[in-house]
Scaffold this active site. Structure first.
Site, short mmCIF file in Angstrom:
data_model
loop_
_atom_site.label_atom_id
_atom_site.label_comp_id
_atom_site.label_asym_id
_atom_site.label_seq_id
_atom_site.Cartn_x
_atom_site.Cartn_y
_atom_site.Cartn_z
N HIS A 122 0.87 -1.18 0.00
CA HIS A 122 0.00 0.00 0.00
C HIS A 122 0.91 1.23 0.00
O HIS A 122 2.03 1.17 0.53
CB HIS A 122 -0.83 -0.05 1.29
CG HIS A 122 -1.93 0.95 1.39
ND1 HIS A 122 -1.70 2.26 1.75
CD2 HIS A 122 -3.26 0.83 1.21
CE1 HIS A 122 -2.85 2.90 1.79
NE2 HIS A 122 -3.82 2.06 1.46
N ASP A 199 2.90 -4.88 8.06
CA ASP A 199 1.69 -4.08 7.88
C ASP A 199 0.50 -5.04 7.94
O ASP A 199 0.23 -5.78 6.98
CB ASP A 199 1.77 -3.35 6.53
CG ASP A 199 0.46 -2.68 6.15
OD1 ASP A 199 -0.55 -2.85 6.86
OD2 ASP A 199 0.44 -1.99 5.11
N GLN A 202 -4.76 -5.36 6.68
CA GLN A 202 -5.79 -6.28 6.17
C GLN A 202 -5.82 -7.59 6.92
O GLN A 202 -6.86 -8.25 6.98
CB GLN A 202 -5.54 -6.57 4.67
CG GLN A 202 -5.67 -5.36 3.78
CD GLN A 202 -7.07 -4.80 3.75
OE1 GLN A 202 -8.06 -5.52 3.92
NE2 GLN A 202 -7.20 -3.50 3.53
N LYS A 225 -10.74 -1.36 10.17
CA LYS A 225 -10.88 -2.50 9.25
C LYS A 225 -11.25 -3.76 10.02
O LYS A 225 -11.28 -4.86 9.49
CB LYS A 225 -9.58 -2.71 8.48
CG LYS A 225 -9.28 -1.53 7.54
CD LYS A 225 -8.01 -1.76 6.77
CE LYS A 225 -7.51 -0.52 6.08
NZ LYS A 225 -8.22 -0.17 4.86
N CYS A 363 -4.64 2.36 -3.79
CA CYS A 363 -3.41 2.87 -3.15
C CYS A 363 -2.24 1.92 -3.35
O CYS A 363 -1.38 1.77 -2.46
CB CYS A 363 -3.61 3.15 -1.66
SG CYS A 363 -4.77 4.46 -1.33
C1 LIG Z 1 -2.47 -3.04 3.41
C2 LIG Z 1 -2.80 -1.67 3.91
N1 LIG Z 1 -1.86 -0.94 4.50
C3 LIG Z 1 -2.11 0.27 4.98
C4 LIG Z 1 -3.35 0.84 4.89
C5 LIG Z 1 -3.60 2.22 5.45
O1 LIG Z 1 -4.48 2.13 6.52
P1 LIG Z 1 -5.06 3.48 7.20
O2 LIG Z 1 -5.63 4.27 6.06
O3 LIG Z 1 -6.09 2.98 8.15
O4 LIG Z 1 -3.92 4.16 7.84
C6 LIG Z 1 -4.37 0.13 4.26
C7 LIG Z 1 -5.71 0.73 4.06
O5 LIG Z 1 -6.40 0.43 3.13
C8 LIG Z 1 -4.09 -1.16 3.77
O6 LIG Z 1 -5.03 -1.89 3.18
#
Ligand SMILES: Cc1ncc(COP(=O)(O)O)c(C=O)c1O
Length: 405
Positions: A122, A199, A202, A225, A363
């Site tokens: 992401h 990270d 998900q 999430k 993203c």
């Molecule tokens: C794999 C992953 N990393 C990071 C993020 C960023 O999360 P947040 O927007 O809650 O900071 C997301 C959000 O869609 C994500 O799916």
């Protein structure tokens, strides 16, 4: 066996009518809906014990503080962290990664050091490292993937050397649903002395997280999430690593003593929690985790897998539709493209039928570039989704085809 109809009643928003049709919510990888225990906890907090935490001695402040800190204990047990002070509250996954990049990265990384990420990250696990590399002269290296959307582990091993100082990879891809072999990644990175950040944005809603078994140095995720509120997340870090890191933001709460000559910093976890935190959302996060535990993480995962299998088969039967992300190990995320049809048009026409999917690059622009596409349409399932809803998606997609091809 989960009673899905009963579970659906816990989510009032699922009764909404959108564009004249009952809502079908398939955008769970972006954010999940919130059950009544979470909504009620938010209202209860503001109606009965809203107060700033830690510094007050009056009853409301004490009640708010103890609910806030109870949530930290809950998250400690949810992730199986060894110590409660290893749980830092953040504003979300993005915030947690930036904290590590700006605090750990700025202190411990230097010119020529290498940071490894993967092709399927992401943007929030790319850009903070690019910013750090620009400032410190570090080198960003990227693990390639195969066409199914799986990491090429041999290539990863080939990249590791004494120059590798940090590996930061996604546990589960938001765009493809791939579950990465993070335990193996952590073990191999540690063998060359690198620290590892996972990270888990998900993964946290689909997979049981055990940070001690994984042995990762950092693990980040967002509660929104995971059936919890927005604007609230968690950074787990090993105590000895967090202790060695300087504060990220300065202000109230993160200090022991301030004089104009010198400030001494607070202990963990407060050293990293400057300012008034998102108290209500932290408090309600407790209820989200309790909700998930009551249903049973394994039961949720098993049911979501059933939806994944059903949905994969159903969508594969649509002529001209191609699945994007066909890894052997996947969570309930189905990304796809349709011949000659722009993903955005798919999203608009499905929305007219009350079906919410996400379209675009999710993203993950570099991943889309690797796959040679502008974006995908993505249906991502949560515990309250049903096979009947997937059938509606199939009907909706057939309508898209009729209208546009
Ligand atoms: C794999 C992953 N990393 C990071 C993020 C960023 O999360 P947040 O927007 O809650 O900071 C997301 C959000 O869609 C994500 O799916």
């Amino acid at each position: 066996m989960l009673d899905i109809q009963k579970i659906r009643q816990d989510f009032p928003i699922l009764g909404e009518v959108v564009n004249g049709k009952p809502l079908v919510y398939f955008d769970n990888a972006a954010t999940t809906q919130k059950p009544l225990p979470v909504l009620n906890a938010l209202a209860r907090y503001y109606e009965h014990y809203n107060a700033n935490i830690h510094r007050g001695i009056h009853s409301l402040a004490e009640k708010a503080t103890s609910a806030f800190e109870a949530s930290r204990f809950k998250i400690q047990s949810f992730m199986n962290a060894a110590r409660v002070e290893e749980i830092i509250f953040t504003y979300g996954t993005t915030d947690g990664i930036n904290l590590v990049a700006q605090s750990y990265g700025r202190k411990f990384l230097k010119e020529g050091d290498e940071i490894i990420i993967s092709t399927m990250e992401h943007h929030s696990n790319i850009v903070p490292w690019q910013m750090l590399c620009e400032e410190k002269g570090c080198v960003l290296r990227v693990i390639p993937i195969n066409d199914a959307g799986e990491l090429l582990m041999d290539e990863f091993e080939g990249m590791l050397s004494e120059k590798t100082k940090l590996v930061s990879v996604v546990h589960v891809s938001n765009a493809l649903g791939t579950i990465n072999p993070v335990a193996e990644i952590i073990e191999k990175a540690h063998a060359v002395g690198a620290k590892v950040l996972i990270d888990g944005a998900q993964a946290s809603s689909h997979i049981t997280i055990d940070v001690q078994a994984l042995d990762c140095d950092f693990y980040v995720f967002s509660l929104h999430k995971l059936y919890g509120p927005t604007g609230m997340g968690v950074l787990y870090g090993k105590k000895e690593v967090l202790d060695a890191m300087p504060p990220y933001r300065g202000g109230g709460e993160m200090i022991k003593e301030v004089t104009f000559a010198k400030t001494t910093y607070n202990d963990l976890p407060y050293k990293f929690e400057a300012g008034t935190p998102n108290i209500a959302d932290v408090v309600a996060a407790h209820n989200a985790l309790e909700y998930v535990e009551t249903l049973g993480k394994e039961q949720i995962a098993a049911y979501e897998h059933e939806l994944l299998v059903y949905g994969t088969e159903a969508l594969s039967s649509i002529e001209g539709l191609r699945l994007v992300g066909t890894a052997k190990e996947k969570v309930s995320v189905i990304s796809f493209v349709m011949e000659g049809i722009h993903p955005e048009d798919i999203g608009v026409i499905l929305d007219q039928q009350g079906i919410a999917v996400r379209t675009g690059h999710h993203c993950t622009q570099p991943l889309m570039q690797r796959l040679g596409i502008v974006g995908t349409s993505r249906a991502s399932f949560a515990v309250y989704n049903t096979k009947e809803e997937i059938d509606k998606l199939v009907v909706g997609l057939e309508r898209v085809k009729k209208m546009l091809s």
